[in-house]
Design a protein around this motif. Sequence first.
Motif, PDB file in Angstrom:
ATOM      1  N   GLN A 151       0.850  -1.173   0.000  1.00  0.00           N
ATOM      2  CA  GLN A 151       0.000   0.000   0.000  1.00  0.00           C
ATOM      3  C   GLN A 151       0.894   1.233   0.000  1.00  0.00           C
ATOM      4  O   GLN A 151       1.748   1.396   0.849  1.00  0.00           O
ATOM      5  N   TYR A 183      -0.838  -7.891  10.543  1.00  0.00           N
ATOM      6  CA  TYR A 183      -0.837  -8.850   9.447  1.00  0.00           C
ATOM      7  C   TYR A 183       0.093  -9.992   9.816  1.00  0.00           C
ATOM      8  O   TYR A 183       1.019  -9.836  10.609  1.00  0.00           O
ATOM      9  N   ASP A 227      -3.186  -1.237  -2.106  1.00  0.00           N
ATOM     10  CA  ASP A 227      -2.876  -2.628  -1.790  1.00  0.00           C
ATOM     11  C   ASP A 227      -2.811  -2.806  -0.273  1.00  0.00           C
ATOM     12  O   ASP A 227      -2.617  -1.841   0.465  1.00  0.00           O
ATOM     13  N   PRO A 228      -2.961  -4.030   0.222  1.00  0.00           N
ATOM     14  CA  PRO A 228      -3.089  -4.234   1.665  1.00  0.00           C
ATOM     15  C   PRO A 228      -1.816  -3.926   2.440  1.00  0.00           C
ATOM     16  O   PRO A 228      -0.704  -4.080   1.927  1.00  0.00           O
TER      17      PRO A 228
END
Length: 232
Positions: A8, A36, A211-212
Motif C-alpha cells: 500500500q 498482518y 494494496d493491503p
Amino acid sequence: MNFDQHLQASALLNPHLLGGSCSNQRGKPGAAAVDYDLGDPGRPATVPTLLIAVADDSASVTGSGGSDPLANRYAEMDWAFRTIARRGSRRELAAVLHFDSPCDADVAPRPLMSRSVRALRQGLRPPTGRHGSSELGPSLRRAVALAKSHAQHEATLVVLSDFALLDANVEEVLAELGAFPGDVHAVLLGSDASGHSFDPSITVTPVHQGDPPGSVAYALFAGLMTHRTTEL
C-alpha cells in the motif's frame, strides 16, 4: 505458498497505519503492533544462504509525492527480518545496501538470528548526509561482490525501488541485475512492470496504492523464504 502481494503506497497515510508499524523521525523502524501475519517461516535452509536487500532512497520514493515518503518500507522490512530471525540459523545471512552505497546505512552480512538481527535493523533507514541516488549500478555491483565473496552461500537479491533509474545506461544495468549470481526479486514501489525491461528470471512484485498493509513485508519475506523449508 503465494507471495504475489502488493504494498500500500504510504503517501496518503499516517505513518502509524501502514502495515501496523511506524517509523521515527530518522526513518528507523519503530515498535508498534503489526496487524498482518506473514505466515510460517518454516525451518532454516539446509544450505548456507545470503539475502541482500537493496533500498532506493531517491526523491521519487522519499519525497512528499513519492511512493514511500514516510519510510514505511523500512518498518515492514524490519518485521520480515524479525519473523525469520525467530527461527533462523548461523548459516543464513542477510545484508542491507542502499542505492547510495557505500554509505553509513549499509550493513554487512549478519546471521539471521534474534541476537544479531539488531545489527541489520541499523540499516533500515535512509543514509545520513546523502540526497538519495537514483542509480542502481553502484549498489548492484557491491551486491554482486558480496555474493561472490560468499560463494558457498545461495544468494538472493531483493531490490526495493520505483526503478526510475538515472544510470548512464539503464538497459545495461537491468541486464546486470538479471545476471546476478542468484535469485532476484524486484519490488516496484509505486510502479508496475509494464514500463521496465526485466529479465524473465526476475521475480517482480508491483506496488500500487490501495494494496493491503504488510505487502512490502510479504515481498521481502518471500525472498527470505527462497531456500527455507516450510512445515508440513
